[in-house]
Motif scaffolding. Sequence first.
Motif, mmCIF file in Angstrom:
data_model
loop_
_atom_site.group_PDB
_atom_site.id
_atom_site.type_symbol
_atom_site.label_atom_id
_atom_site.label_comp_id
_atom_site.label_asym_id
_atom_site.label_seq_id
_atom_site.Cartn_x
_atom_site.Cartn_y
_atom_site.Cartn_z
ATOM 1 N N LEU A 104 0.817 -1.211 0.000
ATOM 2 C CA LEU A 104 0.000 0.000 0.000
ATOM 3 C C LEU A 104 0.851 1.262 0.000
ATOM 4 C CD1 LEU A 104 -2.912 1.052 0.034
ATOM 5 C CD2 LEU A 104 -2.806 1.021 2.531
ATOM 6 N N GLY A 105 1.911 1.277 0.800
ATOM 7 C CA GLY A 105 2.761 2.466 0.840
ATOM 8 C C GLY A 105 3.360 2.788 -0.512
ATOM 9 N N ARG A 106 3.842 1.759 -1.205
ATOM 10 C CA ARG A 106 4.425 1.968 -2.535
ATOM 11 C C ARG A 106 3.374 2.492 -3.508
ATOM 12 N NH1 ARG A 106 6.527 -3.123 -6.028
ATOM 13 N NH2 ARG A 106 4.297 -3.599 -5.793
ATOM 14 N N SER A 107 2.177 1.899 -3.482
ATOM 15 C CA SER A 107 1.130 2.317 -4.419
ATOM 16 C C SER A 107 0.657 3.735 -4.134
ATOM 17 C CB SER A 107 -0.052 1.346 -4.352
ATOM 18 O OG SER A 107 0.327 0.082 -4.861
ATOM 19 N N VAL A 108 0.464 4.070 -2.855
ATOM 20 C CA VAL A 108 0.035 5.431 -2.516
ATOM 21 C C VAL A 108 1.089 6.431 -2.982
ATOM 22 C CG1 VAL A 108 -0.432 7.011 -0.615
ATOM 23 C CG2 VAL A 108 -1.438 4.722 -0.607
ATOM 24 N N GLY A 109 2.353 6.118 -2.763
ATOM 25 C CA GLY A 109 3.412 7.007 -3.238
ATOM 26 C C GLY A 109 3.366 7.211 -4.737
ATOM 27 N N PHE A 110 3.094 6.139 -5.484
ATOM 28 C CA PHE A 110 3.024 6.237 -6.946
ATOM 29 C C PHE A 110 1.894 7.149 -7.375
ATOM 30 C CE2 PHE A 110 1.213 4.709 -10.962
ATOM 31 C CZ PHE A 110 2.310 4.777 -11.793
ATOM 32 N N TYR A 111 0.701 6.936 -6.836
ATOM 33 C CA TYR A 111 -0.448 7.722 -7.281
ATOM 34 C C TYR A 111 -0.345 9.179 -6.841
ATOM 35 C CZ TYR A 111 -2.791 3.663 -9.186
ATOM 36 O OH TYR A 111 -3.110 2.582 -9.972
ATOM 37 N N LEU A 112 0.252 9.423 -5.683
ATOM 38 C CA LEU A 112 0.397 10.807 -5.218
ATOM 39 C C LEU A 112 1.542 11.515 -5.925
ATOM 40 C CD1 LEU A 112 -1.613 9.808 -3.059
ATOM 41 C CD2 LEU A 112 -0.236 10.997 -1.341
ATOM 42 N N ASP A 113 2.699 10.881 -5.984
ATOM 43 C CA ASP A 113 3.902 11.554 -6.473
ATOM 44 C C ASP A 113 3.969 11.616 -7.991
ATOM 45 O OD1 ASP A 113 4.571 11.763 -3.807
ATOM 46 O OD2 ASP A 113 5.941 10.050 -3.832
ATOM 47 N N VAL A 114 3.505 10.573 -8.658
ATOM 48 C CA VAL A 114 3.618 10.517 -10.115
ATOM 49 C C VAL A 114 2.382 11.092 -10.802
ATOM 50 C CG1 VAL A 114 3.942 9.006 -12.116
ATOM 51 C CG2 VAL A 114 5.160 8.531 -9.979
ATOM 52 N N LEU A 115 1.194 10.831 -10.252
ATOM 53 C CA LEU A 115 -0.051 11.178 -10.938
ATOM 54 C C LEU A 115 -0.843 12.291 -10.253
ATOM 55 C CD1 LEU A 115 -1.178 7.546 -11.825
ATOM 56 C CD2 LEU A 115 -0.018 9.194 -13.304
ATOM 57 N N SER A 116 -0.318 12.847 -9.175
ATOM 58 C CA SER A 116 -0.896 14.036 -8.521
ATOM 59 C C SER A 116 -2.237 13.798 -7.837
ATOM 60 C CB SER A 116 -1.026 15.199 -9.528
ATOM 61 O OG SER A 116 0.229 15.528 -10.069
ATOM 62 N N PHE A 117 -2.538 12.545 -7.477
ATOM 63 C CA PHE A 117 -3.701 12.300 -6.630
ATOM 64 C C PHE A 117 -3.432 12.852 -5.233
ATOM 65 C CE2 PHE A 117 -4.594 9.355 -9.980
ATOM 66 C CZ PHE A 117 -5.938 9.015 -9.897
ATOM 67 N N THR A 118 -4.502 13.022 -4.458
ATOM 68 C CA THR A 118 -4.382 13.406 -3.056
ATOM 69 C C THR A 118 -5.015 12.316 -2.194
ATOM 70 O OG1 THR A 118 -6.449 14.665 -3.134
ATOM 71 C CG2 THR A 118 -4.405 15.882 -3.545
ATOM 72 N N LYS A 119 -4.428 12.070 -1.037
ATOM 73 C CA LYS A 119 -4.938 11.074 -0.103
ATOM 74 C C LYS A 119 -6.038 11.698 0.735
ATOM 75 C CE LYS A 119 -3.349 8.270 3.824
ATOM 76 N NZ LYS A 119 -2.140 7.857 4.605
ATOM 77 N N THR A 120 -7.194 11.039 0.791
ATOM 78 C CA THR A 120 -8.318 11.607 1.536
ATOM 79 C C THR A 120 -8.783 10.740 2.696
ATOM 80 O OG1 THR A 120 -9.937 10.610 0.038
ATOM 81 C CG2 THR A 120 -9.142 12.827 -0.511
ATOM 82 N N LEU A 121 -8.378 9.461 2.727
ATOM 83 C CA LEU A 121 -8.901 8.573 3.762
ATOM 84 C C LEU A 121 -8.007 7.352 3.873
ATOM 85 C CD1 LEU A 121 -11.442 8.007 5.609
ATOM 86 C CD2 LEU A 121 -12.365 6.708 3.674
ATOM 87 N N GLU A 122 -7.836 6.833 5.097
ATOM 88 C CA GLU A 122 -7.141 5.563 5.310
ATOM 89 C C GLU A 122 -7.861 4.789 6.399
ATOM 90 O OE1 GLU A 122 -2.751 3.607 6.353
ATOM 91 O OE2 GLU A 122 -2.933 5.765 5.946
ATOM 92 N N VAL A 123 -8.173 3.519 6.123
ATOM 93 C CA VAL A 123 -8.852 2.676 7.104
ATOM 94 C C VAL A 123 -8.202 1.302 7.116
ATOM 95 C CG1 VAL A 123 -11.056 3.887 6.868
ATOM 96 C CG2 VAL A 123 -10.615 1.878 5.471
ATOM 97 N N GLU A 124 -8.202 0.676 8.291
ATOM 98 C CA GLU A 124 -7.821 -0.729 8.427
ATOM 99 C C GLU A 124 -9.053 -1.471 8.912
ATOM 100 O OE1 GLU A 124 -4.640 -3.512 10.869
ATOM 101 O OE2 GLU A 124 -3.979 -1.582 10.036
#
Length: 334
Positions: free
Chosen positions: A43-63
């Motif tokens: 998950l950490g790698r994927s979130v980094g990809f979508y935020l850093d490469v594609l300019s998405f923003t993180k809005t929520l995280e749940v376990e």
Amino acid sequence: MHRLRWAVLIAASSVIAHCAAAHAEPAPVVRGVGCVGLTVSDLGRSVGFYLDVLSFTKTLEVEQAGDALEQLQGVFGLRTRTVRVRLGGGCLDLTEYLAPRGRPAPADARSNDRWFQHVAIVVSDMDRAYAQLRAARVEHASTGPQRLPDWNRAAGGIRAFYFRDPDRHTLEVLQFPGGKGDARWQAKDRLFLGIDHTAIVVADTEASLRFYRDGLGLRVAGTSENWGTEQEHLNNVFGARLRITALRGASGPGIELLEYLAPRDGRPMPADERANDLIHWQTTLFADPAQALRAVRAPLVSPGVVRLADSRLGYAQAVLERDPDGHVLQLAGQ
């Protein structure tokens, strides 16, 4: 006599109103299209990809864990972490299964396999976007950006490129010329603008329309038939000829049906595909889940509508079912 005339008029008006109501189009089962979900291995790698490469923003995280989620997803003994990322008005739910781990995507997956799904991200400048993706060393799925030919009235002038995320999910970036696509996709204030649609490969467009249009109430927003060297190199499938049907709900991204008229050797969805496998996608449709199950008869992943103890993802009850090609839909509501 005057009173009798008024009584007749009132009675006639009542009959007309009743008939009009009886023949009115029923409200669509699906109220809108929500987040597109995909299973990831880190998950950490994927979130980094979508935020850093594609300019998405993180809005929520749940376990999450527990019996209700196990029933919904059809995976026993699960524990998941989900991060919601957003771009423009669209969102993705990235989910890692901490337990049990699923299977990787087949190394020989092709764009005409019927488990294929992608999300299309609109960009304001294809050349800049491609340069940024090259700098991030993404894996190509297309040979490079393609400009669809002008003879194609529906798609001519659109530029598109397929690539893969860290788990080899296929993504598309596309740029609309003036006069095509939604007006918001002509913005120039940022590079990555938002999610236009998610696309799925289908075996039979008519069967899919009976499910999505006639059953769930999505409307057909456009159609085209695409072929030629540009389409072949976009999909990286020699001889590709596609029938494309765009569907829309009242809100959210579109759902695009991709039927390969040629070649017809795409493989079906694996019969044992599960939500923790890395080929798994699920598209959320907002609806009354019980009503949706009555509207379309389809194979279920869940045993039925599941009441969720955790509603942080925006819904309190949901059910997972498969469309005619095995793509998973999450019918979710309150």
